[in-house]
Structure formats: structure tokens, C-alpha cells
Design an enzyme around this catalytic site. Sequence first.
Site, PDB file in Angstrom:
ATOM      1  N   GLY A  81       6.111   6.629  -1.161  1.00 41.47           N
ATOM      2  CA  GLY A  81       5.080   7.399  -0.960  1.00 41.47           C
ATOM      3  C   GLY A  81       5.404   8.555   0.120  1.00 41.47           C
ATOM      4  O   GLY A  81       6.378   8.653   0.859  1.00 41.47           O
ATOM      5  N   ARG A 145       8.827   5.833  -7.283  1.00 38.27           N
ATOM      6  CA  ARG A 145       9.236   4.736  -6.771  1.00 38.27           C
ATOM      7  C   ARG A 145      10.221   4.056  -7.669  1.00 38.27           C
ATOM      8  O   ARG A 145      10.390   2.839  -7.391  1.00 38.27           O
ATOM      9  CB  ARG A 145       7.878   3.815  -6.457  1.00 38.27           C
ATOM     10  N   ASP A 176      12.696  -0.088   1.482  1.00 36.68           N
ATOM     11  CA  ASP A 176      12.887  -0.359   0.333  1.00 36.68           C
ATOM     12  C   ASP A 176      13.869   0.361  -0.280  1.00 36.68           C
ATOM     13  O   ASP A 176      15.066   0.062  -0.696  1.00 36.68           O
ATOM     14  CB  ASP A 176      11.777  -0.686  -0.754  1.00 36.68           C
ATOM     15  N   LYS A 202      11.788   7.508   6.285  1.00 35.21           N
ATOM     16  CA  LYS A 202      10.507   8.014   6.032  1.00 35.21           C
ATOM     17  C   LYS A 202       9.439   7.043   5.754  1.00 35.21           C
ATOM     18  O   LYS A 202       9.820   5.845   5.228  1.00 35.21           O
ATOM     19  CB  LYS A 202      10.550   8.623   4.738  1.00 35.21           C
ATOM     20  N   THR A 203       8.149   7.009   6.386  1.00 36.39           N
ATOM     21  CA  THR A 203       7.007   6.145   5.986  1.00 36.39           C
ATOM     22  C   THR A 203       5.903   6.331   6.885  1.00 36.39           C
ATOM     23  O   THR A 203       6.021   6.363   8.218  1.00 36.39           O
ATOM     24  CB  THR A 203       7.223   4.771   5.460  1.00 36.39           C
ATOM     25  N   ASP A 205       3.704   4.329   7.387  1.00 36.21           N
ATOM     26  CA  ASP A 205       3.453   2.900   7.556  1.00 36.21           C
ATOM     27  C   ASP A 205       3.840   2.745   9.113  1.00 36.21           C
ATOM     28  O   ASP A 205       3.600   1.597   9.872  1.00 36.21           O
ATOM     29  CB  ASP A 205       3.934   1.953   6.618  1.00 36.21           C
TER      30      ASP A 205
HETATM   31  P1  FBP Z   1       6.003   3.924   1.427  1.00 32.78           P
HETATM   32  O1  FBP Z   1       6.381   2.571   2.043  1.00 32.78           O
HETATM   33  O2  FBP Z   1       6.784   4.252   0.177  1.00 32.78           O
HETATM   34  O3  FBP Z   1       6.361   4.997   2.570  1.00 32.78           O
HETATM   35  O4  FBP Z   1       4.510   4.153   1.105  1.00 32.78           O
HETATM   36  C1  FBP Z   1       3.388   4.241   1.791  1.00 32.78           C
HETATM   37  C2  FBP Z   1       2.095   3.931   1.355  1.00 32.78           C
HETATM   38  O5  FBP Z   1       1.411   5.017   1.630  1.00 32.78           O
HETATM   39  C3  FBP Z   1       1.348   2.485   1.932  1.00 32.78           C
HETATM   40  O6  FBP Z   1       0.955   2.844   3.045  1.00 32.78           O
HETATM   41  C4  FBP Z   1       0.638   2.465   0.460  1.00 32.78           C
HETATM   42  O7  FBP Z   1       0.238   0.881   0.474  1.00 32.78           O
HETATM   43  C5  FBP Z   1       1.352   2.589  -0.438  1.00 32.78           C
HETATM   44  O8  FBP Z   1       2.105   3.747  -0.113  1.00 32.78           O
HETATM   45  C6  FBP Z   1       0.308   3.272  -1.758  1.00 32.78           C
HETATM   46  O9  FBP Z   1       1.239   3.543  -2.934  1.00 32.78           O
HETATM   47  P2  FBP Z   1       1.117   4.527  -3.770  1.00 32.78           P
HETATM   48  O10 FBP Z   1       1.550   5.594  -3.700  1.00 32.78           O
HETATM   49  O11 FBP Z   1       2.113   3.955  -4.782  1.00 32.78           O
HETATM   50  O12 FBP Z   1      -0.520   4.567  -4.170  1.00 32.78           O
END
Ligand code: FBP
Length: 554
Positions: A81, A145, A176, A202-203, A205
Amino acid sequence: MALISALQQARAAYQPKLPTVLAENGPFVTLVEGAATQSVADQEAIAGLFANTYGLPTITFAPGPQKELPAIKVGVILSGGQAPGGHNVIAGLFDGLKALNEDNELYGFLGGPSGLTSNKYRVLTEEIVDEYRNTGGFDIICSGRTKLETEEQFETVAANCKALGISALVVIGGDDSNTNACLLAEWMKAQGKGIQVIGCPKTIDGDLRNDQIEISFGFDTATKVYSELIGNIMRDANSARKYWHFIKLMGRSASHIALECALQTHANYCLISEEVEAKGMTLAGIVADLAATVKARALAGNNFGIVLVPEGLIEFIPSLGVLIGELNDLLAEGSATAAEFAKLAGLAEQIPFAAGKLSPAAAGTFAGLPDTLKGQLMADRDPHGNVQVSKIETEKLLADMVAAVLKKDAEYKAAGGKFSAQTHFFGYEGRCAAPSNFDADYCYSLGYTAATLIAAGRTAYMASVRNVASPACEWEAGGTPLTMMMNMERRHGHDCPVIRKALVELDGKPFQTFAANRERWATETEYMYPGPIQYFGPTEVCDAANLTLMLERG
Ligand code: FBP
């Protein structure tokens, strides 16, 4: 010509700050090694799986002599993400590589990890990188992803890199993606391919952190954007005085984002998934408590309020967690039950199929849920086997259940209680925002650190920049072994090595600060309006980091 806003133009000139050791010496540093490290758990299993990369020492940088180094080619991917600051990691990496040798080249593989196997790339020149400095988004090379984990994929990556003359890869990703980076680093080493792999944390979250990695990039900016929006909604709620706003916030399993936003805005109610699990709370119990808060405010004449809901809540309600675990195994990629499930037409067939395969306890929980939620819980997993919690509408479920409880409450109605809910989901609104000064500096420093680790011949490390609650000149750059963050977890029905997610610690200062204030925030209307991110102005306004970091690190 690309269209550029006035802010973008002014922002392009911003020179991100670096830790002093890098600002003064560039990437010419001496590596100071700490003691040999261990994985956070399951040491024997992890050591066995990572025979060539386990136990490496931590690294910090100290000033070193200027050196002449041969030119190299480095590949980079953005994985998973989006998170504010990704472009600055690439800018820092680019500048670090060019400082090492003007002839060094940076290859950006397109669309995330799949770019490495499909061999789709663009060579990143000064002109390209300049266009993206201090901007949000991952569009310089885009993200994806796809998982990189099979021997076949690793062979293809190695062959593609060899053909291009690339000797190092930088993986900018979350837990991951960095797990996959670690697997790739181990394989490259075991096979003697001579390709280094370095990760960057990165994230948005905020769950990729530990003693060494103080924070993942993007969290600071994203939470500031969400807090601004929550503040705006608070003003609206306090002006109209007729709505309860239920706001779900991204963050996957961890509630760091929700907690940070609660601290920044003083919302009336904020659920913390980790607490829900620790207390063994049920869905009905959560709803009863929420309804009691709504009622108490109504009795004081306040038929409005703000509720923050962490995205991953549902997985932490113990009975639902068990159900999700069983559904994960049932729908695990490549399993016979998943193949059968894929042939079913719609919820009418899927619900009885799943119900028939669950344990009695999980089947009982499943039966009690509305069909829409059952469908959301059975929807496609992400490529890493996780439930896509962003697609589960917990905020609507809670609002509906609270309404149902209050409808039966005579005292509430007699007191003139009126419950009208609005629901929101904030996630994508913040993931590509222009990075705050903190993220702009931190990301640039991470990229520069990655270049420095590559020049030092290291592999299987995550670039780490520490002491980040202090001014940037006091930051400490170095590397953390990727295996140090690992443990074994169940994914797709198997036990696998993965980087451990950092969840909210209930005895930590951020949660304790929230817990000490939440009763008052629930009954009083003590909203804080953080306003938009500022890029220019007094340092206490534009350079301040998020509260989670400040409270944790002092
Ligand atoms: P990462 O763990 O890859 O940094 O993604 C964060 C995130 O924004 C989460 O908070 C959310 O649940 C998910 O990505 C949403 O995924 P997508 O971008 O595939 O809709």
C-alpha cells in the site's frame, strides 16, 4: 509538461534533513557493529530457515574516510500500500548512490515486486527524480502486492538483475514485503548470486516497528491527514448537533492509527482492537458500552459525537477472531475447500457451505452475523493470506447495532435521545498525501542509509534511522538485520517465517495517555482541531512529529 501546483513548486525546493553523520560525510562512513542478534521468537526455526543471514549484528554509522568505489547498478521497488514519503526514499537512495559514484545507476522496477519478475523498469535519472521530490504517492514507479517467495521467482529476479548488471535491490515495503525481501536475500546468499537486498520500513499502519525501527514511514503524514479530517467533522458535529459520526480508520490489525487520531482530536469514543482482545470483549458488549456513551451524552443534551473504529477490530473480538482463523484455513490458496468454494454461485451457496465446515463454536458466531458481513468475511484474501479488513464495514455494523439497542431504551427516548449516524472510512485519503516535514526528512534519510549499506556490501538488512523523536541532526543511521524481526506465524494454512507485526501495547505511554483521558473525552466535548499539515512556518508547527512517537520516545 506535467501540471504542478504552486505548493508543489515551492515544496520541490525543500531540502530534506539528514542525520549529522550522513549530512557531514555523505555515504562515506565507518560501520560500527553491535553484538550478534536473534529473531524476536522461534529462534531455532528462523535460524534453520535463514542459515546464511541469521544472527547478523546491528549496525550504526560513524564518520569514515572518503573512498573511490567502482560504479554499480541498483534496483528499487515500492511494495504494497502507498505511504507518504516513498518518493523521498527513492530520492535519498538516488542522491546517496550518486554521491558514492556519479556513474552509479538506479533502476526502478515497475508496479511493485512483479516488476522484478516481468523485468519492467525505468532508469531513474536526475530529471525524473527531481520531479517527484517531496511529493506524495508511489507513481514514480507504482506499487503492487505480488508476493516474491518461490524459487522460480527468485531465479527470474536473479537472471533479470544479472542481465542488467544490477548488484543490489532495495525493497521499500511493509512487514510482508520485507519478509519476502529477507527470503530473497537469504536465497541470493545461499546461491552465491552476489545480489544484495536491503529493506526500508514503509506502512501508514505503524505496525512495522520494534526496538530498532522506531516508526514506519507514512504513519506521521497519514495520521495528520486523518486527524485534520476528523477535526473538520467534529466542528460540523458540534455545529449541527444532530449526528453521531462513526469513522473507520485504516491500519489493518493494529490500532496505532486510531489511537494516534484519538490522541490528536479527543474523539468521544475510540475502540482499540488490542484492548478488545485483551479484555475478551464480545460484539454485543462493545455495542452495549457504545450505546451507554451515546445515551449519557444524550441525557446531557448532546445528541452528537465521534466514534473512531480501527479497521482490524473484527479480528480482535475473540469469537470473531476464531471464526476468521477458521475461514482463512478453509479458503487458503491451493486448498481443496478453496477450490470447491470458488465454484459456488453467490452468498446463497457460500454461506451454508462455509457454515457446514466450521467448528460448532465458529459456526454459532457465523450464524449470528448479518449476511453482508458473512460475505465480507469470506471475500478474497490479499496475496499474503490476510483478510482484507478495509472491505469489512464495521463502522456501519456498529452504527446499526447501537441504533437497535437505543430503539429499545425507554429512558433514552423519554429524555429526547435521538440517534442519527453518519459513517465514514478514512484510508485512501491519507496514503498519498504530500509527506509532512517529518516523513520527508525520515524517508530521505532512509533512502540515503540504504545506499550507504549497499556501498558497505551489506545484505539482509533494513535501513534504520533512530532517535527520531529528536531533531534530525541527532538522528542515528544504520542497519537492522531483517531476521531479527522474525517469528513463525500461520498463513494460508501453514506455519511461515514472517516479520512480527507491532500491535498497540496496552502498557505503553500512548495507550495509557488515551486511557487516562477517555472518560472525560466521552462525556465532555473537548475536541481538538489539528488543522492541515503545515510545511512552512515555525518549527513547532511544521516539524513536530506525531504523538505516538513523542510519547513512546519522549
Ligand atoms: P501496507 O500494509 O501494504 O502498507 O498497506 C496498508 C493499507 O493501507 C492498510 O491500512 C489497508 O488495510 C490496506 O493497505 C488496503 O489495501 P489496498 O491498498 O490493497 O486496498
